[in-house]
Design an enzyme around this catalytic site. Structure first.
Site, PDB file in Angstrom:
ATOM      1  N   SER A  28       0.836  -1.204   0.000  1.00  0.00           N
ATOM      2  CA  SER A  28       0.000   0.000   0.000  1.00  0.00           C
ATOM      3  C   SER A  28       0.874   1.258   0.000  1.00  0.00           C
ATOM      4  CB  SER A  28      -0.899  -0.038   1.235  1.00  0.00           C
ATOM      5  OG  SER A  28      -1.505   1.199   1.419  1.00  0.00           O
ATOM      6  N   TRP A  38       2.370   1.624  -3.423  1.00  0.00           N
ATOM      7  CA  TRP A  38       1.343   2.049  -4.391  1.00  0.00           C
ATOM      8  C   TRP A  38       1.332   3.576  -4.510  1.00  0.00           C
ATOM      9  CZ3 TRP A  38      -2.869   5.263  -3.824  1.00  0.00           C
ATOM     10  CH2 TRP A  38      -3.812   5.273  -4.859  1.00  0.00           C
ATOM     11  N   HIS A  39       1.631   4.250  -3.395  1.00  0.00           N
ATOM     12  CA  HIS A  39       1.552   5.704  -3.403  1.00  0.00           C
ATOM     13  C   HIS A  39       2.650   6.368  -4.238  1.00  0.00           C
ATOM     14  CE1 HIS A  39      -1.269   5.067  -0.108  1.00  0.00           C
ATOM     15  NE2 HIS A  39      -1.728   6.272  -0.405  1.00  0.00           N
ATOM     16  N   GLY A  40       3.755   5.713  -4.413  1.00  0.00           N
ATOM     17  CA  GLY A  40       4.787   6.333  -5.241  1.00  0.00           C
ATOM     18  C   GLY A  40       6.077   5.554  -5.242  1.00  0.00           C
ATOM     19  N   PHE A  64      -0.163  10.078  -7.705  1.00  0.00           N
ATOM     20  CA  PHE A  64      -0.069   8.658  -7.370  1.00  0.00           C
ATOM     21  C   PHE A  64      -0.715   7.832  -8.465  1.00  0.00           C
ATOM     22  CE2 PHE A  64      -0.401  10.514  -2.921  1.00  0.00           C
ATOM     23  CZ  PHE A  64       0.944  10.781  -2.891  1.00  0.00           C
TER      24      PHE A  64
END
Lengths: 291, 478
Positions: free
Chosen positions: B322, B325-327, B478
């Site tokens: 997770s 996933w943001h960057g 993102f």
């Protein structure tokens, strides 16, 4: 659906009423408050007579101690230097100054501002509450792409210039809070040093001409105002200092006051501290007293 | 096209009018309009990447149709992996290629080797992380026979590209959104009014709260080395409200816009800063993503069914993924790990499902125990946000070091730089109070004083909003 559309229209209408009312209130506040900056001061002052008006950026506001200059010369002067202002902003100041007041001479600081023809977001923005003023309106029309919105969309000018003329400034104006700097004097001293001097880069090349400067010259000529150019110093760390020579060759009449200021007299590389400003004011007086 | 732009203010009423003016509310034409509007909305940013959405749509549409057929399990599995490979492949290439390349080169150098790499100049397509996850949910659900594939390509394309939530979510499940797209829509007055209210409330969160905080956050994080402890603490506090106002504001506008078109999107934020522990925070923050990871990663990995150790491992995986996933930055992975660290003790003590209700549900104020629990949770989240916002992990640690150094000279150092600051604290306090009193609903515009509240928020929106330049939504990156 009909009910929803009516409700949506009601919200749109409320929004427009709020925009219009906020615009009216902000404008009324600025119109009735004491001037809190130099632009407002120029808009509100009438029938003043000055021997000299100093125009330019923060390098004028920080460098020319008008009280000292007045005592040395026996003249009445005003420092209209505005932080971040360029020649375009100075042009508006000049128009406002001459529309209601009398000035014998204008001393204009020239430096890399010679490269710029556009209004700054710092200088001209302060005039926007007075958009109905003829001089200001014409100037904004000539220089701002979004003039239409500035002039006709209620509150637009305040919303997009919030840091300068938004909520905080409107509140301070409403309670007539005294500004940090008295605009009738205009000198904004800097004390000691901001820390280690970091040299800035002057431009490597110079423009052929600056149409805004041409306009300033024309207005001065039309109003029989003597126009004097000068340049103030930079610290020794400044890069491309030969720009000053280029400027001198472009404008031979410019008074060069860049020499004789050790780094200890600087607040930062482009601005003298209070002691340096005192010396500079004296030197400017000496260089111009025969004029 | 940004929600907080004039373009959108013109675009939305036009699409809305066309949508409901379609004769007999013809479903096919309405869906076609959604697709056209969505592609226009996305193409406004960069039309070249429309091909990516179309490609992803085509692949999952075909995979979906073929998954329905009675084929051997291995064939179905191959199809599923095709969909996963295509979607994740696109995501990896556009989002993580340079990250992997750079880290590979660094690792190689670390072990004494020498390698020359050349990073590609890749533009990250807006919203790719969102729509790839959305289409993946479709194929996975069909594979698991939880969902019937659609044969209506236009409807499917509308599901993938539905413009209100295309670029930053909520990440919709096919099982929620697709049936709504396939069913005839009826204009419901209360739903539309609610949508309009959500849009206004979302705009307030974005333009007044988030964008006002952004000015200071930028200044403080860029100059953190010269800032004192109090200012650094305020910087983190402001960022907490910037990212919340920004992302939940976006979600509110998205959900509100969808309601204007007769669609109900899932709730994405549920007052996360009133959470009493980290587990509750994650049930209230970016709900569409956390439930996506729960349903498509955590549970398939075994969840907490097998053993405590397996549960521990799966939680760690979900938080790390997770975060990633943001960057493409180690800071996001660290942020995920940090939240896993905060969450796992609750899980091991079986206290992760304690706070399932709304805090102080029948009371005006929380009791001191609830207050302390909320404060503690917010503080932990705040630490996480420092890593989330920092450019590097080292920078985040230095930032934290600056806070604990307890240097308080100069009080609020940055106040002279921009706009106003004491007023911003007042504004955030007001926002927290409003949020507290509406925590049982979605927005403040209910009850007899609805019109007065609406005028108040519109007034704040006009006079306190940041309009100097329309700021992008944070989650677009993102």
């Amino acid at each position: 659906m009909k009910k929803f559309l009516i409700y949506s229209l009601k919200i749109v209408l409320i929004t427009f009423v709020l925009l219009y009312a906020s615009d009216l209130v902000y404008t009324a506040i600025y119109e009735h408050s004491i001037p809190r900056n130099k632009l407002q001061y120029l808009v509100k002052k009438e029938q003043q007579e000055y021997d000299i008006a100093f125009l330019g950026s923060s390098r004028v506001a920080n460098h020319i101690n008008t009280q000292l200059f007045d005592s040395l010369s026996g003249k009445k002067t005003i420092n209209l230097g505005v932080e971040g202002a360029g020649l375009n902003d100075n042009l508006l100041q000049l128009k406002l100054l001459l529309s209601k007041n009398k000035v014998k001479s204008v001393y204009l600081q020239l430096d890399p501002n010679f490269e710029n023809v556009n209004p700054s977001n710092l200088g001209t923005v302060e005039s926007m509450p007075f958009i109905k003023n003829r001089e200001i309106n014409t100037h904004l029309q000539e220089n701002f792409e979004d003039y239409w919105k500035l002039n006709y969309v209620p509150f637009y000018r305040y919303a997009i210039n919030d840091p300068k003329i938004g909520f905080r400034e409107a509140i301070f104006s409403a309670i007539n809070k005294k500004p940090r700097i008295d605009p009738s004097i205009g000198y904004t001293p800097k004390y000691k040093s901001s820390g280690k001097l970091v040299g800035q880069h002057l431009p490597k090349t110079i423009k052929n001409n600056n149409p805004v400067l041409d306009s300033i010259e024309k207005i001065c000529a039309r109003n029989a105002v003597e126009l004097v150019y000068y340049i103030s110093p930079y610290c020794s760390k400044t890069k491309n200092l030969n720009y000053i020579e280029k400027l001198k060759s472009k404008i031979p009449s410019i008074i060069d006051l860049t020499e004789g200021y050790p780094d200890s007299l600087f607040y930062n590389c482009a601005h003298l501290n209070d002691t340096g400003a005192g010396l500079f004011t004296e030197n400017l007086y000496l260089a111009t007293k025969s004029l | 096209m940004l929600f907080n732009s004039l373009d959108f203010a013109i675009f939305l009423p036009i699409v809305f009018a066309l949508y409901w003016l379609i004769p007999s509310k013809n479903l096919k034409v309405q869906n076609l309009l959604i697709v056209a509007a969505s592609y226009t909305f996305y193409g406004w940013w960069d039309w070249r990447f429309l091909a990516l959405i179309l490609f992803s749509t085509l692949v999952d549409y075909i995979v979906g149709l073929n998954l329905k057929k009675e084929k051997p399990k291995s064939f179905r599995l191959t199809l599923l992996w095709t969909s996963i490979a295509v979607n994740i492949g696109l995501l990896v290439f556009f989002k993580y290629f340079n990250f992997f390349l750079d880290n590979f080169a660094e690792a190689f150098t670390f072990f004494g080797g020498e390698i020359q790499t050349r990073s590609l100049n890749i533009i990250l397509p807006v919203g790719i992380s969102f729509y790839t996850f959305q289409t993946l949910s479709y194929t996975i659900d069909i594979y698991k026979r939880k969902l019937e594939p659609t044969t209506d390509f236009i409807a499917f394309a509308a599901f993938v590209s539905f413009f209100p939530q295309l670029v930053a979510g909520p990440i919709e499940r096919a099982s929620n959104l697709l049936p709504q797209i396939l069913a005839p829509r009826k204009f419901v007055q209360s739903q539309a009014v609610d949508g309009l209210h959500l849009i206004i409330w979302g705009l307030f969160k974005k333009v007044v709260i988030a964008d006002s905080c952004a000015v200071y956050v930028e200044e403080i994080f860029s100059n953190y080395e010269s800032m004192n402890s109090f200012t650094l603490l305020l910087g983190a506090f402001y960022f907490a409200f910037q990212i919340y106002g920004d992302f939940s504001g976006y979600s509110d506008i998205a959900i509100g816009t969808a309601r204007l078109f007769g669609m109900n999107l899932m709730r994405n934020f549920n007052f996360p800063y009133f959470s009493r522990d980290i587990a509750e925070f994650w049930r209230r923050w970016h709900i569409s993503l956390s439930t996506w990871f729960r349903d498509y990663v955590y549970i398939p990995l075994g969840g907490s069914r097998l053993s405590r150790w397996n549960g521990f491992r799966n939680i760690l995986i979900v938080f790390l993924v997770s975060g990633f996933w943001h960057g493409a930055n180690w800071t996001f992975i660290f942020w995920g790990a940090l939240h896993a660290l905060f969450y796992i003790p609750l899980f091991l003590m079986k206290r992760n499902r304690r706070n399932l209700d709304i805090v102080a549900l029948d009371r005006v104020l929380p009791n001191w125990r609830e207050f302390l629990a909320m404060f503690r949770t917010f503080f932990l989240v705040l630490i996480g946000w420092i890593f989330f916002r920092a450019d590097t992990i080292a920078q985040a640690f230095n930032y934290l070091k600056g806070i604990v150094s307890l240097k308080f000279d100069g009080f609020m150092q940055y106040l002279t730089i921009e706009r106003y600051a004491p007023e911003l604290l007042v504004l955030i306090t007001l926002f927290i109070i409003i949020e507290w009193f509406i925590r049982r609903s979605e927005h403040p515009f209910y009850g007899r004083l609805r019109l007065i509240k609406l005028i108040g928020i519109l007034f704040l929106l006009i006079t306190q909003g940041v309009y100097t330049d329309a700021k992008d939504f944070i989650y677009f990156q993102f």
